[in-house]
Design a protein around this motif. Structure first.
Motif, PDB file in Angstrom:
ATOM      1  N   ASN A 189       0.844  -1.190   0.000  1.00  0.00           N
ATOM      2  CA  ASN A 189       0.000   0.000   0.000  1.00  0.00           C
ATOM      3  C   ASN A 189       0.879   1.241   0.000  1.00  0.00           C
ATOM      4  OD1 ASN A 189      -1.814   2.040   0.359  1.00  0.00           O
ATOM      5  ND2 ASN A 189      -2.749   1.200   2.199  1.00  0.00           N
ATOM      6  N   THR A 190       0.982   1.870  -1.154  1.00  0.00           N
ATOM      7  CA  THR A 190       1.812   3.074  -1.242  1.00  0.00           C
ATOM      8  C   THR A 190       1.022   4.324  -0.873  1.00  0.00           C
ATOM      9  OG1 THR A 190       1.304   3.317  -3.580  1.00  0.00           O
ATOM     10  CG2 THR A 190       3.303   2.096  -3.015  1.00  0.00           C
ATOM     11  N   GLU A 246      15.929   2.454   0.900  1.00  0.00           N
ATOM     12  CA  GLU A 246      15.738   1.001   0.790  1.00  0.00           C
ATOM     13  C   GLU A 246      14.479   0.563   1.548  1.00  0.00           C
ATOM     14  OE1 GLU A 246      18.058  -2.693   2.800  1.00  0.00           O
ATOM     15  OE2 GLU A 246      19.329  -1.315   1.673  1.00  0.00           O
ATOM     16  N   PHE A 247      14.304   1.068   2.774  1.00  0.00           N
ATOM     17  CA  PHE A 247      13.139   0.702   3.585  1.00  0.00           C
ATOM     18  C   PHE A 247      11.843   1.184   2.937  1.00  0.00           C
ATOM     19  CE2 PHE A 247      15.684   0.793   7.861  1.00  0.00           C
ATOM     20  CZ  PHE A 247      16.353  -0.361   7.490  1.00  0.00           C
ATOM     21  N   LEU A 248      11.859   2.406   2.412  1.00  0.00           N
ATOM     22  CA  LEU A 248      10.668   2.936   1.755  1.00  0.00           C
ATOM     23  C   LEU A 248      10.303   2.088   0.536  1.00  0.00           C
ATOM     24  CD1 LEU A 248      11.377   6.780   1.993  1.00  0.00           C
ATOM     25  CD2 LEU A 248       9.562   5.524   3.185  1.00  0.00           C
ATOM     26  N   ALA A 249      11.305   1.689  -0.238  1.00  0.00           N
ATOM     27  CA  ALA A 249      11.066   0.848  -1.414  1.00  0.00           C
ATOM     28  C   ALA A 249      10.437  -0.479  -0.997  1.00  0.00           C
ATOM     29  CB  ALA A 249      12.360   0.610  -2.185  1.00  0.00           C
ATOM     30  N   ALA A 250      10.899  -1.043   0.116  1.00  0.00           N
ATOM     31  CA  ALA A 250      10.336  -2.303   0.620  1.00  0.00           C
ATOM     32  C   ALA A 250       8.870  -2.150   1.005  1.00  0.00           C
ATOM     33  CB  ALA A 250      11.152  -2.794   1.822  1.00  0.00           C
ATOM     34  N   GLU A 251       8.468  -0.922   1.321  1.00  0.00           N
ATOM     35  CA  GLU A 251       7.069  -0.646   1.673  1.00  0.00           C
ATOM     36  C   GLU A 251       6.277  -0.067   0.487  1.00  0.00           C
ATOM     37  OE1 GLU A 251       5.401  -1.447   4.319  1.00  0.00           O
ATOM     38  OE2 GLU A 251       7.096  -2.200   5.489  1.00  0.00           O
ATOM     39  N   GLY A 252       6.879  -0.138  -0.707  1.00  0.00           N
ATOM     40  CA  GLY A 252       6.175   0.285  -1.910  1.00  0.00           C
ATOM     41  C   GLY A 252       6.266   1.760  -2.223  1.00  0.00           C
TER      42      GLY A 252
END
Length: 196
Positions: A2-3, A186-192
């Motif tokens: 869910n972005t 990196e963390f943000l990308a993992a959360e979409g």
């Protein structure tokens, strides 16, 4: 993924806000309500991580459907944890004690997804070698950098504090300012959430 979850920076730090603004992501800030007192026997790295996670979790009730960034930084020098001096007198003492010394800055980061309960954590280690400093240099620095009293170890590297430093060893130069941006992306990308 869910972005659409809003991004919340759980920090009142103007330095971290500026770092996050440079990434161009939409976010809001909220001041966490969390006791920052170190626990006896805790390492500087453990303190930094516990505080970063604690700050993020303290905001979960206010933001039950969000991505919350928690961050904290603790400095370690001569067997002592150096927090934020919060006064000019404390800053002068800290800088005098760290003159010519190596300081290890532990910059902790977490990203908490309050919708899923997911938690990403990281602690970045930056080693700073301070120049030998005289009392006049310390006084002039603090006169020109009054915000240094809000920085761990009183060393505001992104300003005039650079003149106090001899060397910085780091995998992420952003971490010393307060936010390990490389890991955050990196963390943000993992959360979409794609930054670019």
């Amino acid at each position: 993924m869910n972005t659409n979850l809003p991004l919340v920076l759980g920090s009142g730090s103007v330095f971290r806000q500026a770092q996050l603004q440079r990434l161009g992501v939409s976010f809001q800030t909220a001041r966490p309500d969390f006791d920052e007192t170190p626990i006896p026997g805790e390492t500087a790295e453990q303190t930094a991580l516990r505080l970063a996670v604690g700050k993020a979790r303290s905001l979960a009730g206010r933001f039950p459907q969000a991505l919350i960034i928690g961050a904290d930084q603790v400095a370690w020098c001569n067997g002592l944890q150096l927090g934020k001096p919060m006064s000019v007198a404390n800053a002068q003492q800290m800088l005098a004690q760290s003159s010519g010394q190596r300081i290890v800055f532990y910059s902790a980061l977490c990203l908490l997804n309050t919708a899923s309960g997911g938690l990403h954590t990281h602690v970045d280690k930056t080693v700073v070698t301070m120049r030998k400093l005289g009392s006049g240099q310390i006084r002039r620095y603090l006169e020109h950098e009054p915000d240094a009293v809000y920085c761990a170890g009183a060393a505001k590297s992104e300003g005039l504090g650079a003149a106090l430093l001899e060397r910085i060893d780091s995998t992420d130069p952003n971490a010393l300012i307060g936010l390990p941006v490389f890991k955050l992306v990196e963390f943000l990308a993992a959360e979409g959430v794609e930054v670019v």
